[in-house]
Design an enzyme around this catalytic site. Structure first.
Site, short mmCIF file in Angstrom:
data_model
loop_
_atom_site.label_atom_id
_atom_site.label_comp_id
_atom_site.label_asym_id
_atom_site.label_seq_id
_atom_site.Cartn_x
_atom_site.Cartn_y
_atom_site.Cartn_z
N ASP A 120 0.86 -1.18 0.00
CA ASP A 120 0.00 0.00 0.00
C ASP A 120 0.89 1.23 0.00
O ASP A 120 2.13 1.12 -0.08
CB ASP A 120 -0.95 0.00 1.21
CG ASP A 120 -2.31 0.60 0.86
OD1 ASP A 120 -2.34 1.81 0.54
OD2 ASP A 120 -3.32 -0.13 0.88
N HIS A 176 -2.92 3.13 -4.56
CA HIS A 176 -2.33 2.63 -3.31
C HIS A 176 -0.90 2.14 -3.54
O HIS A 176 -0.52 1.07 -3.07
CB HIS A 176 -3.20 1.51 -2.73
CG HIS A 176 -4.47 1.99 -2.11
ND1 HIS A 176 -4.52 2.68 -0.92
CD2 HIS A 176 -5.76 1.91 -2.54
CE1 HIS A 176 -5.79 2.99 -0.63
NE2 HIS A 176 -6.56 2.55 -1.60
N GLU A 181 -9.80 2.77 -5.30
CA GLU A 181 -9.41 4.11 -4.89
C GLU A 181 -8.21 4.62 -5.68
O GLU A 181 -7.17 4.99 -5.13
CB GLU A 181 -9.12 4.14 -3.38
CG GLU A 181 -10.37 3.83 -2.55
CD GLU A 181 -10.11 3.86 -1.07
OE1 GLU A 181 -11.03 4.22 -0.31
OE2 GLU A 181 -9.00 3.50 -0.64
#
Length: 551
Positions: A187, A258, A325
């Site tokens: 991440d 990420h 995302e």
């Protein structure tokens, strides 16, 4: 009164998750003592080793090899007529215990039930009273799971959990008959797996200079560097340990969002024509990060080479590539990204993300694996053969199932275990909606709008433990337990509709189950609220009021 009269007990006999059926328990007892032998049919050797390690240690039992048919014997055997993960456990006075599974996994789940039947002492690592026999009532249990995918996501990227903690997590999953560990390895805040070809992924990407304490709006910082990673031998050990417990470890390598830890290690992976990627460090706070991977051939080759090493370590048929995302602002500003969109005749940035995902879907399929990603991979068109982890609610999973794609249901509003467990201000670093033990128990993974054929695409369900505010094993325990026990029953047992579920019976069985968690040393949230050392006064969270939306 004859000794075969049923003993008055709560339905389910204190077992969590609840089995399909129990004949008994009866007042007559079955004893496993120092003379009890263990007869293991071919294919059940892993369970035999596990029993000698756990029950043998807890009660001081040698469990020497024995033969099927002899008295005072614990027999492990297979019957392909049973469902693959199903089992039958027969405890017969004067004879012993027989666990019959439809597969080696079924035998192992039957052994987990046996351990529960023997009481909380069976969950300790040494006998409290040496020489005392292990005792269970005479009974027959028939059982098998509702879903094939019964998982938990463990986020080790935000806060690293050393290898011993992961092995402990696998034991706790096995104790609840969960069979998938989704390991979130990369991440913005850290890269946790050693990749030999690219050592800076862990050399630079494996640690951050400091860490935000609490929600990203908090003014507090932990100024200590934080990091860690698993060597490839660590991963091999984790995977082998899981396999002995019939748990599949699904790795997650995040693309194209990420990814700041990877870009910090190798700046050429980022959108170099938009920002100075050499200035980026491993991110020290939380939220959605604007720094995403560049859609270049170099990026594709880099992650192909990463995944080559990942596939060599993880035999899982599924590989998770994230896909969630991913802000598109840098791609909109990047001449390189816009040229790629034009070259491929794509409709825009959403289709550019879909191009990323489709590339790795084909790449994995060519190597006999399946891609799974968060439900954002539906945007711009879903790659053929890809499966979806439905996290933003039910809608993504419903859309995927209706279009013939497999789904794992893990909606944030229902089974994100980082969400708070009570509205009290004493809850440590309260995040998200209130999700009580009862709320999780009434979670239903299959939306009612799916037809039977569409519902068949629901592989199962998963609870997710994101660790932005879980900075230790103690905090992880508090957030995950006891709610994981309720989730395990949802995933395993064939429960009635949510409103019709007998939560009072579940709480009666949980009163027994808490003693097992105590013996295992799990620092769960007590029913009455956090203990003094479990509180985190002054650390800002982000509580959301009201009932979560059903989306």
């Amino acid at each position: 009164m004859p000794d075969t009269d049923p003993t008055p007990t709560a339905p389910g006999g204190g077992l969590v998750p609840a089995p399909l059926s129990i004949d008994g328990p009866y007042r007559s007892a079955v004893r496993l003592g120092e003379e009890t032998a263990l007869a293991a049919a071919p294919g059940t050797e892993d369970t035999a080793r596990w029993l000698r390690t756990t029950l043998g240690a807890a009660f001081g039992l040698p469990l020497p090899p024995g033969s099927d048919g002899a008295t005072d014997t614990l027999v492990l055997t297979l019957d392909p007529a049973l469902p693959a993960e199903g089992y039958r456990l027969e405890a017969v006075t004067g004879w012993g215990v027989r666990i019959t599974g439809g597969s080696p996994a079924g035998v192992f789940w039957g052994a987990q039930t046996l351990r529960q039947l023997l009481g909380p002492h069976a969950f300790r690592r040494a006998p409290l009273a040496p020489g005392r026999a292990a005792v269970l009532p005479q009974q027959t249990i028939e059982d098998g799971p509702r879903f094939g995918w019964r998982g938990m996501l463990l986020d080790v990227a935000r806060h690293f959990l050393p290898k011993e903690g992961v092995l402990r997590c696998l034991d706790l999953l096995a104790a609840h008959k969960l069979n998938v560990l989704h390991l979130h390895l990369t991440d913005d805040q850290g890269w946790r797996i050693d990749i030999a070809r690219y050592p800076e992924l862990t050399g630079t990407g494996g640690w951050r200079e400091r860490t935000k304490l609490g929600h990203r709006a908090s003014p507090l910082w932990d100024e200590r560097p934080h990091g860690g990673y698993y060597t490839q031998d660590d991963i091999r050990e984790i995977v082998a340990y899981a396999a002995q417990r019939h748990i599949t470890v699904v790795p997650e390598i995040d693309i194209p969002g990420h990814s700041q830890a990877a870009i910090a290690a190798y700046p050429e992976l980022g959108n170099t024509d938009v920002i100075d990627t050499t200035s980026l460090k491993v991110w020290d706070t939380w939220g959605v990060n604007p720094n995403v991977l560049a859609p270049t051939d170099n990026t594709l080759r880099f992650y192909e080479q990463v995944l080559e090493e990942v596939l060599a370590l993880f035999p899982s048929p599924f590989v998770h590539i994230g896909g969630d995302e991913c802000p598109k602002d840098q791609w909109k500003a990047s001449a390189t990204a816009q040229a790629r969109i034009a070259e491929l005749s794509l409709a825009g940035e959403d289709e550019l993300q879909s191009w990323f995902i489709r590339h790795f879907d084909r790449w994995l399929a060519d190597r006999g694996r399946r891609l799974i990603g968060w439900d954002e991979i539906l945007e711009g068109g879903l790659a053929e053969g890809a499966a979806v982890s439905s996290w933003r609610g039910y809608a993504g999973g419903v859309a995927a199932a209706k279009s013939g794609h497999d789904v794992v249901m893990c909606p944030e509003q229902q089974v994100y275990l980082d969400h708070r467990q009570h509205h009290s201000p004493d809850e440590p670093v309260p995040i998200g909606f209130v999700r009580t033990l009862e709320d999780v128990y009434r979670f239903e993974p299959v939306p009612p709008e799916l037809t039977a054929d569409q519902a068949a695409h629901v592989l199962g369900t998963q609870a997710n433990a994101w660790t932005e505010v879980m900075d230790s094993q103690q905090r992880l325990d508090y957030q995950v337990f006891p709610r994981l026990a309720a989730f395990a029953e949802v995933a395993w047992s064939r429960l009635p509709a949510p409103a019709d579920r007998d939560y009072q019976d579940f709480t009666r069985r949980m009163a027994v189950h808490y003693t097992r968690l105590d013996a295992l040393g799990v620092d769960y949230r007590p029913p009455g609220g956090p203990l003094p050392w479990q509180k985190r006064p002054g650390v800002l969270g982000r509580p959301i009021d009201g009932a979560p939306p059903n989306v």
